[in-house]
Design an enzyme around this catalytic site. Structure first.
Site, short mmCIF file in Angstrom:
data_model
loop_
_atom_site.label_atom_id
_atom_site.label_comp_id
_atom_site.label_asym_id
_atom_site.label_seq_id
_atom_site.Cartn_x
_atom_site.Cartn_y
_atom_site.Cartn_z
NE ARG A 1 -3.71 -2.33 0.19
CZ ARG A 1 -3.33 -3.45 -0.40
NH1 ARG A 1 -2.22 -3.49 -1.12
NH2 ARG A 1 -4.05 -4.55 -0.33
CB SER B 1 -8.62 -1.66 5.21
OG SER B 1 -9.12 -2.97 5.08
CD GLU C 1 -5.39 0.54 2.67
OE1 GLU C 1 -4.94 -0.36 3.42
OE2 GLU C 1 -6.14 0.32 1.71
C1 LIG Z 1 -15.92 -1.22 0.57
C2 LIG Z 1 -14.48 -0.93 0.19
C3 LIG Z 1 -13.60 -1.96 -0.02
C4 LIG Z 1 -12.27 -1.71 -0.36
N1 LIG Z 1 -11.43 -2.75 -0.59
C5 LIG Z 1 -10.15 -2.52 -0.94
C6 LIG Z 1 -9.24 -3.61 -1.20
O1 LIG Z 1 -9.60 -4.78 -1.14
N2 LIG Z 1 -7.96 -3.30 -1.54
C7 LIG Z 1 -7.52 -2.01 -1.65
O2 LIG Z 1 -6.35 -1.81 -1.98
N3 LIG Z 1 -8.34 -0.96 -1.41
C8 LIG Z 1 -9.63 -1.20 -1.06
N4 LIG Z 1 -10.48 -0.13 -0.82
C9 LIG Z 1 -9.94 1.25 -0.86
C10 LIG Z 1 -10.07 1.97 -2.22
O3 LIG Z 1 -11.11 1.44 -3.01
C11 LIG Z 1 -8.76 1.90 -3.00
O4 LIG Z 1 -7.71 2.50 -2.26
C12 LIG Z 1 -8.89 2.64 -4.34
O5 LIG Z 1 -7.72 2.46 -5.09
C13 LIG Z 1 -9.16 4.14 -4.18
O6 LIG Z 1 -9.59 4.63 -5.42
P1 LIG Z 1 -10.47 5.96 -5.54
O7 LIG Z 1 -10.61 6.28 -6.98
O8 LIG Z 1 -11.74 5.81 -4.79
O9 LIG Z 1 -9.52 7.00 -4.82
P2 LIG Z 1 -9.93 8.30 -3.97
O10 LIG Z 1 -10.45 7.86 -2.66
O11 LIG Z 1 -10.78 9.20 -4.78
O12 LIG Z 1 -8.50 8.94 -3.77
C14 LIG Z 1 -7.53 8.31 -2.96
C15 LIG Z 1 -6.20 9.06 -3.09
O13 LIG Z 1 -5.70 8.89 -4.40
C16 LIG Z 1 -5.44 10.16 -4.99
N5 LIG Z 1 -5.76 10.04 -6.41
C17 LIG Z 1 -6.97 9.84 -6.97
N6 LIG Z 1 -6.84 9.73 -8.30
C18 LIG Z 1 -5.52 9.88 -8.57
C19 LIG Z 1 -4.75 9.87 -9.77
N7 LIG Z 1 -5.32 9.69 -10.97
N8 LIG Z 1 -3.42 10.05 -9.68
C20 LIG Z 1 -2.82 10.23 -8.48
N9 LIG Z 1 -3.49 10.26 -7.31
C21 LIG Z 1 -4.83 10.08 -7.37
C22 LIG Z 1 -6.31 11.14 -4.26
O14 LIG Z 1 -5.72 12.42 -4.25
C23 LIG Z 1 -6.31 10.55 -2.86
O15 LIG Z 1 -5.17 10.99 -2.16
C24 LIG Z 1 -11.82 -0.37 -0.48
C25 LIG Z 1 -12.73 0.69 -0.26
C26 LIG Z 1 -14.05 0.42 0.07
C27 LIG Z 1 -15.00 1.56 0.27
#
Ligand SMILES: Cc1cc2nc3c(=O)[nH]c(=O)nc-3n(C[C@H](O)[C@H](O)[C@H](O)COP(=O)(O)OP(=O)(O)OC[C@H]3O[C@@H](n4cnc5c(N)ncnc54)[C@H](O)[C@@H]3O)c2cc1C
Length: 304
Positions: free
Chosen positions: A172, A224, A295
């Protein structure tokens, strides 16, 4: 490589004082002083240049599934990418995805093309860009296992091409945590393991069903909250052992099903979630000697 033209009239894309809570899975947080959804890479360059010229702090938001936005909202300019940069195309043995492509869509595309290796992404509700930043993963696999290279836009309007070793993908983590204003715009994945599409789809469906048994039904969470610490039991186990299952602070509640999930059980505020996270970190450290690392990203704090 993505092109780099800057459009005129870019400020027309900007919405002022736009609520952010509905754009996050936690449904928490104030408004963005300015929000813009770039239609394409040219808009990204234009918006980045505008923010740079005006001295606005720059924030990125994908599907909002890994962020806690402050109750006071965000200053500057927030680029909302959940519906932007949606290209998804096969190039020979590679699959290229825009940063806004959702991970389930990426996994389904690989399955349809007859390739395995992406199934673990099917249940992660985020975008490709954010997933690269944190080397998202599940089921013992992570993005690093399928990623070939990414293109990153910097506020100085450079376009960098980076390989996984250059990105320093780990548990991560990646180099991008040190450079939070670098925007992943596109990623290329290896299609290395041919497989029967129906078998791959069945495996994805099984993984999603398994997830439902392990994770809380309330969708208002960020997944998480803490990283699993190296060389120690899983974060959820540590939090449960510290007695937090069902613990509540206002409408912020530690899930009874999975203690590493904090749920918004109504109208939780960012302040309540932060206070609960701190309480958990302190008690886990005091009782078990493990320092839990977040995280989830706190905005704007983590980018200050
Ligand atoms: C129910 C649930 C289950 C989940 N399960 C998992 C799992 O199994 N494994 C896991 O790893 N994660 C999991 N996650 C966490 C999450 O889905 C991941 O971390 C995902 O990659 C975040 O993507 P997002 O587009 O929602 O990011 P956001 O929440 O919108 O942004 C997260 C961060 O990334 C940055 N960001 C966004 N887009 C970009 C870009 N294009 N370039 C650079 N930085 C950027 C943002 O500035 C922010 O700091 C889960 C979340 C939920 C709600």
């Amino acid at each position: 490589m993505p092109s780099k033209n800057i459009p005129k009239n870019i400020s027309q894309l900007i919405l002022e004082n736009h609520p952010l809570a509905p754009l996050t899975t936690w449904r928490i947080g104030g408004a963005a002083a300015r929000l813009a959804a770039p239609a394409d890479l040219a808009d990204v360059w234009g918006l980045m240049r505008l923010a740079y010229d005006r001295g606005w702090p720059l924030f990125f938001l994908g599907r909002g599934s890994n962020v806690l936005i402050d109750d006071a909202g965000l200053p500057g300019l927030t680029l909302h990418l959940a519906k932007s940069l949606q290209g998804l195309e096969r190039h020979g043995d590679n699959l290229r995805a825009g940063a806004g492509v959702s991970l389930p869509r990426l996994a389904q595309a690989a399955a349809r093309l007859g390739f395995s290796g992406f199934e673990f992404l099917a249940g992660i509700p985020g975008t490709v860009g954010a997933a690269v930043r944190l080397n998202a993963g599940a089921e013992g696999q992570s993005l690093a296992g399928v990623l070939k290279r990414v293109w990153v836009a910097t506020p100085q309007l450079q376009l960098l091409e980076l390989t996984p070793p250059e990105l320093g993908l780990g548990n991560r983590t990646s180099l991008l945590l040190n450079f939070p204003h670098w925007l992943v715009v596109e990623a290329e994945f290896n299609l290395a393991h041919p497989a029967d599409p129906e078998v791959v789809k069945a495996r994805m469906a099984a993984l999603i069903a398994q997830r439902k048994t392990r994770q809380p039904a309330n969708p208002k969470s960020c997944g998480s909250v803490f990283k699993n610490p190296a060389g120690a039991p899983a974060a959820g186990w540590l939090i449960e052992a510290a007695g937090f299952k069902g613990h509540r602070l206002g409408d912020a509640v530690v899930s009874r099903k999975h203690a590493n999930f904090i749920l918004n059980a109504g109208h939780a505020t960012a302040a309540q979630i932060k206070a609960l996270m701190t309480e958990i970190q302190e008690k886990v450290w005091q009782t078990q000697g493990v320092a839990l690392e977040r995280e989830v990203v706190l905005l704007p704090e983590d980018l200050a």
